[in-house]
Every structure is written in C-alpha cells, then in structure tokens.
Design an enzyme around this catalytic site. Structure first.
Site, short mmCIF file in Angstrom:
data_model
loop_
_atom_site.label_atom_id
_atom_site.label_comp_id
_atom_site.label_asym_id
_atom_site.label_seq_id
_atom_site.Cartn_x
_atom_site.Cartn_y
_atom_site.Cartn_z
N ASN A 49 68.44 -7.68 12.78
CA ASN A 49 67.81 -6.75 11.84
C ASN A 49 68.72 -5.56 11.58
OD1 ASN A 49 67.16 -6.08 14.55
ND2 ASN A 49 65.37 -4.90 13.93
N GLU A 53 68.39 -1.75 9.94
CA GLU A 53 67.46 -0.74 9.42
C GLU A 53 68.20 0.32 8.59
OE1 GLU A 53 65.28 0.58 12.88
OE2 GLU A 53 64.19 -1.33 12.98
N CYS A 61 64.84 -7.69 8.01
CA CYS A 61 64.59 -8.40 9.25
C CYS A 61 65.73 -9.38 9.56
CB CYS A 61 63.29 -9.20 9.15
SG CYS A 61 61.80 -8.22 9.02
N GLU A 71 65.56 -12.52 10.33
CA GLU A 71 65.40 -13.85 9.71
C GLU A 71 65.96 -13.85 8.29
OE1 GLU A 71 63.17 -11.96 11.31
OE2 GLU A 71 61.32 -13.09 11.66
N CYS A 121 57.39 -11.78 10.31
CA CYS A 121 56.51 -11.04 9.41
C CYS A 121 56.22 -11.89 8.17
CB CYS A 121 57.14 -9.70 9.03
SG CYS A 121 58.46 -9.82 7.80
N CYS A 173 59.16 -12.46 5.77
CA CYS A 173 60.13 -13.47 6.22
C CYS A 173 59.57 -14.89 6.10
CB CYS A 173 60.56 -13.18 7.65
SG CYS A 173 61.67 -11.76 7.76
N1 THU Z 1 61.73 -7.42 12.60
C1 THU Z 1 62.53 -8.52 12.47
O1 THU Z 1 63.76 -8.41 12.32
N2 THU Z 1 61.96 -9.73 12.53
C2 THU Z 1 60.63 -9.96 12.81
O2 THU Z 1 60.21 -11.10 12.88
C3 THU Z 1 59.74 -8.83 13.04
C4 THU Z 1 60.30 -7.47 12.72
C5 THU Z 1 62.36 -6.09 12.59
C6 THU Z 1 62.07 -5.23 11.40
C7 THU Z 1 62.33 -3.83 11.97
O3 THU Z 1 63.70 -3.55 11.91
C8 THU Z 1 61.91 -3.96 13.42
O4 THU Z 1 61.92 -5.35 13.71
C9 THU Z 1 60.55 -3.38 13.74
O5 THU Z 1 59.58 -3.84 12.87
#
Ligand code: THU
Length: 133
Positions: free
Chosen positions: A46, A48, A57, A59, A90, A93
């Site tokens: 991920n 940010e 994310c 995925e 989520c 994704c």
């Molecule tokens: N996140 C993912 O990368 N994949 C998931 O399946 C759930 C959430 C990330 C998004 C954000 O950067 C952090 O996790 C917290 O939500």
C-alpha cells in the site's frame, strides 16, 4: 486449486512486499502477491498520501503493476496485513480485481493460517462489463 506450497510461497512474497509499504498515516502496512497464469508473481504494497483519499491499497497496486507489464490473467492474490492479522480486501479492491475474473483466489490470514476463497464469494452479484449497456 492451489497447492499448500504455492499458497505458502504467495504469503511469503506478500510479507516481503509489505516491508516496502508506505503507510505513515495508518501505520497499517499491507503486502500483496499476485500469481499470474504464467506462474510468475507480481508483488506490491500500500502507498498512502497526505491527501488520505489518494492512498492505494496493496492489491490494486499489484494489479496495476501486472497490467503495466502486459499481464491480465491472474490465478490468485495473497494479501497480508501487519503482524499477519486477519484482513479482508476492501470493497474497492474486490471490484478492481473483479475486472480480471471472479475466479481469482483470494488468500488472506484467518487466525494465523492462510485461507483461500474465490473472489466470486467475496463479491456476489458483481458489477461488470456486461452490466453496461
Ligand atoms: N489496505 C490495503 O492495502 N489492503 C487492504 O486489503 C485493506 C487496507 C491499506 C489501505 C491503507 O493504506 C491502510 O491499509 C489502512 O486502511
């Protein structure tokens, strides 16, 4: 059906990818390992942003990498969060992955053990290209 060895390899790759997560705001690093139909694995984490909504994310980052490399057929994706906590992709994704098939196996951790389930179970009645006029 993925062998236990292949599942373990994907989990391991996702854990390595997680080390490169850029998650200074959530402190919730996630790694993903996408298994292509060629047998190759594409990893991502991920990423940010100070404008939180722009964060991507692990995925979706993995799918974007794979598509950019010319690969659109996927067998499975492992998604591993911090400390191998239980995690499930989520909604965004799930939808993003569904563009490339509902048979993709989603590998996530459940109580410390990897669990595989097809995307179609996680995204029933998916909106897809056939939903468009
Ligand atoms: N996140 C993912 O990368 N994949 C998931 O399946 C759930 C959430 C990330 C998004 C954000 O950067 C952090 O996790 C917290 O939500």
């Amino acid at each position: 059906m993925l062998s236990p060895e292949k599942v373990a390899a994907l989990v391991s790759e996702a854990m390595h990818a997680r080390e490169h997560a850029y998650a200074p705001y959530s402190a919730f690093p996630v790694g993903a390992a996408l298994l292509l139909d060629s047998g190759a694995i594409v990893t991502a984490a991920n990423v940010e942003n100070a404008s939180f909504g722009l964060s991507i994310c692990a995925e979706r980052a993995a799918v974007v990498r794979a598509v950019a490399q010319g690969s659109r057929r996927y067998l499975a994706i492992a998604v591993i969060g911090p400390k191998e906590l239980d995690l499930t992709p989520c909604g965004a994704c799930r939808q993003f992955l569904s563009e490339f098939g509902l048979d993709i196996e989603i590998i996530t951790m459940r109580a410390g053990q990897p669990r595989a389930q097809p995307l179609r179970e996680l995204l029933p009645e998916a909106f897809d290209a056939e939903s468009l006029p």
